[in-house]
Write a protein that holds these residues in place. Structure first.
Motif, PDB file in Angstrom:
ATOM      1  N   PRO A  55       0.837  -1.210   0.000  1.00 22.31           N
ATOM      2  CA  PRO A  55       0.000   0.000   0.000  1.00 22.31           C
ATOM      3  C   PRO A  55       0.870   1.257   0.000  1.00 22.31           C
ATOM      4  O   PRO A  55       1.771   1.396   0.837  1.00 22.31           O
ATOM      5  N   ALA A  56       0.597   2.167  -0.947  1.00 24.22           N
ATOM      6  CA  ALA A  56       1.473   3.320  -1.158  1.00 24.22           C
ATOM      7  C   ALA A  56       1.599   4.198   0.087  1.00 24.22           C
ATOM      8  O   ALA A  56       2.698   4.630   0.446  1.00 24.22           O
ATOM      9  N   ALA A  57       0.470   4.459   0.760  1.00 25.42           N
ATOM     10  CA  ALA A  57       0.513   5.338   1.935  1.00 25.42           C
ATOM     11  C   ALA A  57       1.309   4.698   3.062  1.00 25.42           C
ATOM     12  O   ALA A  57       2.085   5.369   3.762  1.00 25.42           O
ATOM     13  N   ALA A  58       1.155   3.383   3.265  1.00 26.13           N
ATOM     14  CA  ALA A  58       1.888   2.685   4.325  1.00 26.13           C
ATOM     15  C   ALA A  58       3.376   2.658   4.014  1.00 26.13           C
ATOM     16  O   ALA A  58       4.213   2.820   4.907  1.00 26.13           O
ATOM     17  N   ALA A  60       5.030   4.878   2.187  1.00 22.15           N
ATOM     18  CA  ALA A  60       5.561   6.229   2.357  1.00 22.15           C
ATOM     19  C   ALA A  60       5.797   6.560   3.830  1.00 22.15           C
ATOM     20  O   ALA A  60       6.725   7.297   4.172  1.00 22.15           O
ATOM     21  N   ALA A  61       4.963   5.998   4.706  1.00 21.21           N
ATOM     22  CA  ALA A  61       5.103   6.245   6.138  1.00 21.21           C
ATOM     23  C   ALA A  61       6.076   5.278   6.813  1.00 21.21           C
ATOM     24  O   ALA A  61       6.306   5.359   8.017  1.00 21.21           O
ATOM     25  N   GLY A  62       6.630   4.338   6.035  1.00 23.51           N
ATOM     26  CA  GLY A  62       7.560   3.365   6.602  1.00 23.51           C
ATOM     27  C   GLY A  62       6.894   2.342   7.488  1.00 23.51           C
ATOM     28  O   GLY A  62       7.536   1.746   8.352  1.00 23.51           O
ATOM     29  N   GLU A  63       5.591   2.087   7.292  1.00 22.42           N
ATOM     30  CA  GLU A  63       4.861   1.129   8.136  1.00 22.42           C
ATOM     31  C   GLU A  63       5.172  -0.297   7.731  1.00 22.42           C
ATOM     32  O   GLU A  63       5.204  -0.633   6.546  1.00 22.42           O
ATOM     33  N   ARG A  64       5.355  -1.149   8.724  1.00 25.79           N
ATOM     34  CA  ARG A  64       5.467  -2.583   8.490  1.00 25.79           C
ATOM     35  C   ARG A  64       4.282  -3.259   9.162  1.00 25.79           C
ATOM     36  O   ARG A  64       3.667  -2.710  10.081  1.00 25.79           O
ATOM     37  N   GLY A  65       3.947  -4.458   8.734  1.00 25.68           N
ATOM     38  CA  GLY A  65       2.825  -5.148   9.354  1.00 25.68           C
ATOM     39  C   GLY A  65       2.504  -6.439   8.648  1.00 25.68           C
ATOM     40  O   GLY A  65       3.263  -6.917   7.790  1.00 25.68           O
ATOM     41  N   GLU A  66       1.360  -7.006   9.012  1.00 26.63           N
ATOM     42  CA  GLU A  66       0.913  -8.272   8.436  1.00 26.63           C
ATOM     43  C   GLU A  66      -0.567  -8.209   8.116  1.00 26.63           C
ATOM     44  O   GLU A  66      -1.320  -7.472   8.752  1.00 26.63           O
ATOM     45  N   ALA A  67      -0.965  -9.006   7.142  1.00 34.45           N
ATOM     46  CA  ALA A  67      -2.376  -9.256   6.860  1.00 34.45           C
ATOM     47  C   ALA A  67      -2.602 -10.760   6.981  1.00 34.45           C
ATOM     48  O   ALA A  67      -1.704 -11.561   6.700  1.00 34.45           O
ATOM     49  N   PRO A  84     -10.591 -12.271   4.830  1.00 38.01           N
ATOM     50  CA  PRO A  84      -9.511 -11.548   5.499  1.00 38.01           C
ATOM     51  C   PRO A  84      -9.837 -11.268   6.948  1.00 38.01           C
ATOM     52  O   PRO A  84     -11.001 -11.207   7.353  1.00 38.01           O
ATOM     53  N   ASP A  85      -8.791 -11.100   7.744  1.00 37.62           N
ATOM     54  CA  ASP A  85      -8.944 -10.687   9.124  1.00 37.62           C
ATOM     55  C   ASP A  85      -9.571  -9.295   9.139  1.00 37.62           C
ATOM     56  O   ASP A  85      -9.310  -8.474   8.266  1.00 37.62           O
ATOM     57  N   SER A  86     -10.400  -9.026  10.133  1.00 40.16           N
ATOM     58  CA  SER A  86     -11.126  -7.760  10.192  1.00 40.16           C
ATOM     59  C   SER A  86     -10.325  -6.636  10.834  1.00 40.16           C
ATOM     60  O   SER A  86     -10.856  -5.556  11.083  1.00 40.16           O
ATOM     61  N   SER A  87      -9.037  -6.862  11.130  1.00 40.22           N
ATOM     62  CA  SER A  87      -8.225  -5.827  11.780  1.00 40.22           C
ATOM     63  C   SER A  87      -8.161  -4.577  10.901  1.00 40.22           C
ATOM     64  O   SER A  87      -7.905  -4.672   9.692  1.00 40.22           O
ATOM     65  N   PRO A  88      -8.385  -3.398  11.492  1.00 46.98           N
ATOM     66  CA  PRO A  88      -8.384  -2.156  10.697  1.00 46.98           C
ATOM     67  C   PRO A  88      -6.960  -1.664  10.427  1.00 46.98           C
ATOM     68  O   PRO A  88      -6.489  -0.695  11.015  1.00 46.98           O
ATOM     69  N   THR A  89      -6.253  -2.338   9.548  1.00 42.28           N
ATOM     70  CA  THR A  89      -4.896  -1.933   9.188  1.00 42.28           C
ATOM     71  C   THR A  89      -4.866  -1.616   7.696  1.00 42.28           C
ATOM     72  O   THR A  89      -5.738  -2.063   6.940  1.00 42.28           O
ATOM     73  N   PRO A  90      -3.863  -0.876   7.243  1.00 49.75           N
ATOM     74  CA  PRO A  90      -3.789  -0.568   5.811  1.00 49.75           C
ATOM     75  C   PRO A  90      -3.472  -1.788   4.956  1.00 49.75           C
ATOM     76  O   PRO A  90      -3.558  -1.721   3.727  1.00 49.75           O
ATOM     77  N   PHE A  91      -3.132  -2.922   5.598  1.00 51.17           N
ATOM     78  CA  PHE A  91      -2.740  -4.111   4.844  1.00 51.17           C
ATOM     79  C   PHE A  91      -3.880  -5.115   4.668  1.00 51.17           C
ATOM     80  O   PHE A  91      -3.780  -6.021   3.852  1.00 51.17           O
ATOM     81  N   ALA A  92      -4.957  -4.972   5.461  1.00 49.67           N
ATOM     82  CA  ALA A  92      -6.015  -5.980   5.477  1.00 49.67           C
ATOM     83  C   ALA A  92      -6.691  -6.149   4.125  1.00 49.67           C
ATOM     84  O   ALA A  92      -7.112  -7.256   3.763  1.00 49.67           O
ATOM     85  N   PRO A 128       9.154  -2.528   4.977  1.00 46.22           N
ATOM     86  CA  PRO A 128       9.380  -1.388   4.091  1.00 46.22           C
ATOM     87  C   PRO A 128      10.788  -1.252   3.531  1.00 46.22           C
ATOM     88  O   PRO A 128      10.953  -0.770   2.419  1.00 46.22           O
ATOM     89  N   ARG A 129      11.809  -1.717   4.288  1.00 49.01           N
ATOM     90  CA  ARG A 129      13.148  -1.368   3.815  1.00 49.01           C
ATOM     91  C   ARG A 129      14.195  -2.462   3.938  1.00 49.01           C
ATOM     92  O   ARG A 129      15.315  -2.271   3.544  1.00 49.01           O
ATOM     93  N   GLN A 130      13.867  -3.591   4.528  1.00 52.97           N
ATOM     94  CA  GLN A 130      14.907  -4.603   4.665  1.00 52.97           C
ATOM     95  C   GLN A 130      14.293  -5.980   4.656  1.00 52.97           C
ATOM     96  O   GLN A 130      13.092  -6.146   4.837  1.00 52.97           O
ATOM     97  N   LEU A 131      15.111  -6.964   4.448  1.00 53.02           N
ATOM     98  CA  LEU A 131      14.645  -8.334   4.399  1.00 53.02           C
ATOM     99  C   LEU A 131      14.097  -8.752   5.752  1.00 53.02           C
ATOM    100  O   LEU A 131      14.762  -8.572   6.768  1.00 53.02           O
ATOM    101  N   PRO A 132      12.892  -9.292   5.808  1.00 54.08           N
ATOM    102  CA  PRO A 132      12.317  -9.715   7.090  1.00 54.08           C
ATOM    103  C   PRO A 132      12.933 -11.012   7.570  1.00 54.08           C
ATOM    104  O   PRO A 132      13.650 -11.678   6.838  1.00 54.08           O
ATOM    105  N   PRO A 133      12.621 -11.379   8.817  1.00 53.75           N
ATOM    106  CA  PRO A 133      13.080 -12.678   9.306  1.00 53.75           C
ATOM    107  C   PRO A 133      12.491 -13.802   8.478  1.00 53.75           C
ATOM    108  O   PRO A 133      11.491 -13.623   7.782  1.00 53.75           O
TER     109      PRO A 133
END
Length: 333
Positions: A55-58, A60-67, A84-92, A128-133
């Motif tokens: 998601p472009a906005a996430a 740009a803000a450097g947000e990381r997360g999961e869906a 999908p999970d009902s969590s109100p995140t930009p990734f859902a 957003p910027r590096q390889l995850p675990p």
């Protein structure tokens, strides 16, 4: 070569650029339906998502997360439902469209080898910027907890709790093994406590009551340390409970020795499996977590493992306990 580069190569991806976003799918670990020899499995999972799905906005803000989404896969391997999970995140809102566009699955098999439908949970990770675990391993978590096999006590129980005040309703009988870590001891004896249930969750109410009760008990570290660990067994009988300390310095690990290569005409490929070893059982319970690409080879692998004898582990309290192991079998002609 950096760890990030080695992991990327292992996943079949180009070496990561530190400022480049990354997305990857993984299958949520779960015991799965015991009636299935093989649950539905992702195929070519590393190619499902790309940086363009971030998601472009996430980003740009450097947000990381999961869906997260629960997926139903039919007996042909087609995805027929994605919730999908009902969590109100930009990734859902991203995960189901990407799955519908790209996902490919190998269908589930029941224990007679017939293709069947299955429900699994997929997760989509955004970095957003590096390889995850590395993604978590699929299937059962292997092995018997080392706290049940190694007696390493550096803590003593100086005052038991009032068990009756914490007993769950309705009253019941049962044993709960726990690993305790007490730290930040103060001069007045107060401390902080971490309580972990060992051997898998079986009776949540009884296990939670055990940890709540022990949080009100008193402990003392061995020696001059300000922290300590101990493993103990709480035996409940109605509203009463008693503490049992380990009887032996070491437990006995799972007794199970098998070959990891098998010559079988007409079969080839490697099958990854999770094996569960019931306390009162005569054969392991096998579940395929990495398909060879051949139903016949997957079925033959489980038939091989389930035909082998084993001895269940014995813990430091002298109890037979359930064992688990992850392994693989490679076929060659």
């Amino acid at each position: 070569m950096s760890v990030a580069m080695m992991l990327a190569l292992a996943l079949g991806q180009a070496a990561p650029v530190r400022d480049q976003p990354m997305i990857f799918f993984y299958l949520e670990p779960a015991d799965g339906d015991p009636a299935l020899l093989r649950g539905a499995l992702p195929q070519d999972i590393v190619s499902w998502a790309s940086a363009a799905d971030y998601p472009a906005a996430a980003l740009a803000a450097g947000e990381r997360g999961e869906a997260r989404a629960v997926v139903r896969v039919d007996a042909s391997g087609a995805m027929v439902e994605c919730v999908p999970d009902s969590s109100p995140t930009p990734f859902a809102g991203v995960i189901c469209p990407v799955l519908k566009r790209s996902a490919r699955f190998r269908y589930a098999l029941d224990r007679s080898g017939r293709p069947v439908a299955d429900r699994i949970t997929m997760r989509l990770r955004f970095e957003p910027r590096q390889l995850p675990p590395a993604p978590p391993a699929m299937g059962w978590q292997g092995g018997t907890s080392f706290e049940l096999l190694e007696n390493r006590q550096s803590l003593s129980l100086t005052r038991e709790p009032d068990w009756a005040s914490f007993a769950p309703a309705p009253a019941r009988k049962g044993d709960v093994a726990v690993s305790l870590f007490a730290y930040n001891f103060r001069p007045d004896g107060r401390h902080q406590l971490v309580c972990n249930v060992l051997g898998g969750r079986k009776d949540t109410a009884l296990e939670d009551a055990t940890c709540r009760a022990l949080a009100s008990a008193s402990f003392r570290p061995v020696g001059a340390e300000r922290s300590g660990r101990m493993t103990l067994l709480v035996r409940w009988k109605g509203k009463k409970a008693g503490v049992e300390l380990p009887k032996r310095a070491r437990g006995t690990p799972l007794g199970f020795v098998v070959a990891t290569r098998n010559r079988r005409p007409g079969l080839s490929g490697t099958v990854r499996v999770d094996l569960r070893f019931p306390v009162e059982g005569k054969q392991p319970i096998c579940r395929v977590t990495g398909s060879s690409g051949s139903d016949a080879a997957d079925i033959a692998a489980c038939q091989y493992f389930e035909s082998q004898p084993y001895l269940p582990p014995v813990d430091i309290f002298g109890r037979k306990v359930e064992g688990r192991q992850q392994t693989s079998l490679s076929f060659y002609s």
